[in-house]
Write a protein that holds these residues in place. Structure first.
Motif, PDB file in Angstrom:
ATOM      1  N   UNK A   1       0.831  -1.204   0.000  1.00  0.00           N
ATOM      2  CA  UNK A   1       0.000   0.000   0.000  1.00  0.00           C
ATOM      3  C   UNK A   1       0.869   1.260   0.000  1.00  0.00           C
ATOM      4  N   UNK A   2       1.972   1.225   0.760  1.00  0.00           N
ATOM      5  CA  UNK A   2       2.848   2.381   0.827  1.00  0.00           C
ATOM      6  C   UNK A   2       3.584   2.578  -0.508  1.00  0.00           C
ATOM      7  N   UNK A   3       3.948   1.481  -1.156  1.00  0.00           N
ATOM      8  CA  UNK A   3       4.572   1.578  -2.483  1.00  0.00           C
ATOM      9  C   UNK A   3       3.631   2.280  -3.452  1.00  0.00           C
ATOM     10  N   UNK A   4       2.361   1.907  -3.434  1.00  0.00           N
ATOM     11  CA  UNK A   4       1.385   2.514  -4.346  1.00  0.00           C
ATOM     12  C   UNK A   4       1.209   3.997  -4.073  1.00  0.00           C
ATOM     13  N   UNK A   5       1.273   4.386  -2.817  1.00  0.00           N
ATOM     14  CA  UNK A   5       1.153   5.801  -2.473  1.00  0.00           C
ATOM     15  C   UNK A   5       2.353   6.584  -2.989  1.00  0.00           C
ATOM     16  N   UNK A   6       3.541   6.012  -2.855  1.00  0.00           N
ATOM     17  CA  UNK A   6       4.754   6.697  -3.321  1.00  0.00           C
ATOM     18  C   UNK A   6       4.781   6.781  -4.842  1.00  0.00           C
ATOM     19  N   UNK A   7       4.304   5.732  -5.504  1.00  0.00           N
ATOM     20  CA  UNK A   7       4.294   5.696  -6.970  1.00  0.00           C
ATOM     21  C   UNK A   7       3.558   6.887  -7.567  1.00  0.00           C
ATOM     22  N   UNK A   8       2.580   7.405  -6.857  1.00  0.00           N
ATOM     23  CA  UNK A   8       1.772   8.513  -7.367  1.00  0.00           C
ATOM     24  C   UNK A   8       2.614   9.752  -7.647  1.00  0.00           C
ATOM     25  N   UNK A   9       3.767   9.850  -6.993  1.00  0.00           N
ATOM     26  CA  UNK A   9       4.618  11.021  -7.163  1.00  0.00           C
ATOM     27  C   UNK A   9       5.591  10.880  -8.334  1.00  0.00           C
ATOM     28  N   UNK A  10       5.702   9.679  -8.904  1.00  0.00           N
ATOM     29  CA  UNK A  10       6.721   9.442  -9.918  1.00  0.00           C
ATOM     30  C   UNK A  10       6.527  10.259 -11.189  1.00  0.00           C
ATOM     31  N   UNK A  11       5.306  10.590 -11.532  1.00  0.00           N
ATOM     32  CA  UNK A  11       5.050  11.307 -12.771  1.00  0.00           C
ATOM     33  C   UNK A  11       5.138  12.817 -12.619  1.00  0.00           C
ATOM     34  N   UNK A  12       5.461  13.277 -11.415  1.00  0.00           N
ATOM     35  CA  UNK A  12       5.615  14.709 -11.221  1.00  0.00           C
ATOM     36  C   UNK A  12       6.935  15.187 -11.816  1.00  0.00           C
ATOM     37  N   UNK A  13       6.963  16.428 -12.239  1.00  0.00           N
ATOM     38  CA  UNK A  13       8.179  17.007 -12.797  1.00  0.00           C
ATOM     39  C   UNK A  13       9.249  17.135 -11.711  1.00  0.00           C
ATOM     40  N   UNK A  14      10.478  16.818 -12.059  1.00  0.00           N
ATOM     41  CA  UNK A  14      11.632  16.957 -11.159  1.00  0.00           C
ATOM     42  C   UNK A  14      11.485  16.128  -9.876  1.00  0.00           C
ATOM     43  N   UNK A  15      10.868  14.961  -9.967  1.00  0.00           N
ATOM     44  CA  UNK A  15      10.668  14.142  -8.765  1.00  0.00           C
ATOM     45  C   UNK A  15      11.365  12.794  -8.872  1.00  0.00           C
ATOM     46  N   UNK A  16      12.517  12.754  -9.547  1.00  0.00           N
ATOM     47  CA  UNK A  16      13.219  11.483  -9.732  1.00  0.00           C
ATOM     48  C   UNK A  16      13.671  10.897  -8.402  1.00  0.00           C
ATOM     49  N   UNK A  17      13.810  11.729  -7.376  1.00  0.00           N
ATOM     50  CA  UNK A  17      14.190  11.219  -6.062  1.00  0.00           C
ATOM     51  C   UNK A  17      13.208  10.206  -5.517  1.00  0.00           C
TER      52      UNK A  17
END
Length: 213
Positions: free
Chosen positions: A24-40
């Motif tokens: 569940x926590x992985x899925x929550x973090x994944x939501x940020x992957x498509x944001x600009x400049x969020x490769x971290x």
């Protein structure tokens, strides 16, 4: 702001307990992957168990950042890659990491000025760990020959963008040459760098290998 979110999530994920590293926590973090400049964010996911990590998505995010025209993206991608290589130390290179190595080699061959420093820093990690192919190493040796000419002091304008990083780029080229030479002493362009760097006018280049074991 988005860049700091990714790096913050990475620090938090590293400190999570095993029980807290859930699907569940992985899925929550994944939501940020498509944001600009969020490769971290990709680094945050690397700290989860292998069975939960979306490796293809992580690799795609890092590759996209290395190909970005934004220097911060390339810098962050270099940092994330360092974390990944540390986690995978001693293991056979995965297909996802191999894809990143190829992106780096290609990017160095085309040499985007704004990010060349981080590209070289990153590929050194792969070469030093023996995670590049002979074909990639030969291409890197060829690129070193071009870099020796392009980043000579005579070819860099004093007021240009490159003037501020010329010594840093040359320093990393020496380290790349050393890493290639350790694998195969026949790389001719690497040998040129190694035969000349001790006479460089700048101390950071002359002492580029002072901390190398």
């Amino acid at each position: 702001m988005e860049r700091s979110i990714g790096l913050t999530l990475a620090c938090i994920s590293k400190c999570l307990t095993t029980l807290d590293k859930t699907c569940e926590r992985v899925k929550e973090i994944e939501k940020y992957l498509n944001r600009t400049h969020a490769v971290g964010v990709a680094a945050a996911l690397l700290w989860f168990p292998d069975s939960l990590r979306p490796m293809e998505l992580i690799s795609k995010t890092i590759r996209r950042a290395f190909q970005s025209k934004a220097e911060d993206d390339v810098s962050d991608a270099s940092w994330v890659t360092e974390q990944w290589l540390g986690i995978e130390a001693g293991k056979e290179i995965s297909g996802d990491l191999s894809d990143i190595a190829e992106v780096l080699v290609s990017a160095i061959e085309f040499r985007r000025t704004s990010s060349i420093l981080y590209l070289i820093k990153s590929i050194i990690m792969f070469v030093s760990e023996g995670k590049t192919t002979e074909e990639q190493n030969s291409r890197l040796d060829s690129a070193l020959g071009d870099l020796l000419d392009e980043w000579s002091y005579n070819n860099i304008e004093n007021e240009g963008e490159e003037s501020g990083i010329i010594s840093l780029v040359r320093e990393e080229c020496v380290r790349l040459a050393y890493a290639l030479n350790k694998l195969d002493s026949s790389y001719s362009q690497a040998e040129k760098w190694l035969s000349e760097f001790q006479n460089d006018p700048l101390p950071e280049v002359r002492f580029a290998l002072s901390n190398v074991t």
